[in-house]
Design a protein around this motif. Structure first.
Motif, PDB file in Angstrom:
ATOM      1  N   SER A 188       0.851  -1.182   0.000  1.00  0.00           N
ATOM      2  CA  SER A 188       0.000   0.000   0.000  1.00  0.00           C
ATOM      3  C   SER A 188       0.894   1.242   0.000  1.00  0.00           C
ATOM      4  CB  SER A 188      -0.904   0.007   1.237  1.00  0.00           C
ATOM      5  OG  SER A 188      -0.136   0.166   2.422  1.00  0.00           O
ATOM      6  N   TYR A 221       4.696  -0.043  -4.752  1.00  0.00           N
ATOM      7  CA  TYR A 221       3.424   0.663  -4.844  1.00  0.00           C
ATOM      8  C   TYR A 221       3.432   1.745  -5.926  1.00  0.00           C
ATOM      9  CZ  TYR A 221      -0.628   3.443  -3.433  1.00  0.00           C
ATOM     10  OH  TYR A 221      -1.819   4.139  -3.422  1.00  0.00           O
ATOM     11  N   ASN A 229      -2.897  -1.582 -10.706  1.00  0.00           N
ATOM     12  CA  ASN A 229      -2.929  -1.879  -9.274  1.00  0.00           C
ATOM     13  C   ASN A 229      -3.783  -3.132  -9.059  1.00  0.00           C
ATOM     14  OD1 ASN A 229      -3.219  -1.989  -6.491  1.00  0.00           O
ATOM     15  ND2 ASN A 229      -3.452   0.224  -6.250  1.00  0.00           N
TER      16      ASN A 229
END
Length: 333
Positions: A188, A221, A229
């Motif tokens: 994340s 990330y 994603n």
């Protein structure tokens, strides 16, 4: 016509209450933003109102001939009138531009209002997931990852976490019961590249020691958000979900999938969900494989929305009562 322009046009042709998810200049990917979106949509349905989403980018797109964020927001309020319900921690700014008080506002952070408005929050927060959205995300994930081998373990990484060696060992031990397993690491924005590299290395070491066939997929990330994603696709398609690193949003969204989830070193607030079998302490598992089990859905978003909708209806009733009382007083003059 832009998305915001379409929303404005629809609302101007309606007499329904206007429910606004106001993200402002915040990051739309943050848990606070996703909570405001999900709750806002649900509240609008409950009160029979219209829903509108507003953030800095949508304002700049709609009012590109107006200079400055505040001026764009002012023009927006002038175009739609006063919202009836506003949700989002940045909503305080809206009050500067409305011509009358907002009937109901929820400006606290997601974790705060989710805790206060739910009977048994268990550390859960509101989110914007729907079954249809996850289904679509799962289809995209399958198209982009057609060669997944063995059971798919989605490893969702929250904030920084220092015990990646134990996480890796626990996961590899469970994976050793299958001929081959794919670990898809999904960091994340709070994870940090260093911890992603550490976890990859620790998985490789543990797999080599136990002679377990593990395939590791996952990128940092920054690269994910610049391209594809996999987060929502993993929620939909992973056979098992492991969460490493503190994140109420990730845990809440994982529980929405109805899967039993594994959490590394879970906080005590999750104990009721551990007792019910929704959450398994990753470090408590010994000599057993990953267990796939469909669980009842855990989702506080609807309950939060119902609480806000009820408060709104009460506020509307009080407004009507005050008007009636005022008329009665005028008659007495």
């Amino acid at each position: 016509m832009s998305d915001l322009e379409g929303q404005i046009s629809a609302y101007n042709n309606s007499v329904k209450p206007l429910v606004m998810a106001f993200i402002g200049q915040d990051d739309p990917r943050r848990g606070d933003s996703k909570g405001a979106i999900g709750v806002g949509r649900a509240v609008a349905k409950m009160v029979g109102g219209d829903y509108i989403y507003v953030d800095e980018r949508s304002l700049a797109s709609k009012f590109n001939d107006v200079s400055g964020y505040h001026e764009q927001l002012k023009c927006f309020i002038e175009s739609v009138g006063n919202p009836d319900i506003v949700i989002g921690p940045s909503m305080g700014l809206i009050r500067k531009f409305v011509s009358a008080p907002i009937t109901l506002s929820e400006g606290r952070y997601n974790e705060d209002y989710s805790e206060q408005r739910v009977q048994e929050p268990c550390g859960q927060v509101s989110h914007d997931l729907t079954d249809d959205y996850l289904k679509a995300a799962g289809q995209v994930f399958s198209e982009k990852n057609p060669d997944i081998q063995g059971p798919l373990v989605g490893v969702l990484m929250g904030g920084t976490y220092s015990h990646m060696d134990i996480v890796a060992k626990s996961m590899v031990d469970m994976a050793s019961y299958a001929p081959e397993t794919t670990f898809y690491l999904c960091p994340s924005r709070r994870t940090g590249t260093f911890y992603l590299k550490v976890l990859k290395r620790e998985i490789e070491i543990a797999a080599m020691r136990t002679k377990t066939d593990i395939r590791i997929i996952g990128e940092r990330y920054a690269k994910q958000i610049a391209g594809y994603n996999p987060y929502h696709g993993l929620l939909a398609k992973a056979d098992h979900l492991v969460i490493a690193g503190d994140s109420g949003s990730i845990i809440s969204e994982a529980l929405f999938t109805k899967k039993r989830i594994y959490v590394a070193d879970p906080p005590s607030v999750l104990q009721p969900l551990i007792n019910k079998g929704h959450v398994t302490d990753l470090f408590s598992v010994t000599r057993q494989p990953f267990l796939a089990q469909i669980m009842p859905r855990v989702d506080v978003t609807t309950e939060v929305a119902a609480s806000i909708a009820q408060d709104y209806m009460i506020a509307c009733s009080e407004k009507v009562k005050r008007k009636i009382d005022l008329k009665e007083l005028v008659k007495c003059l």
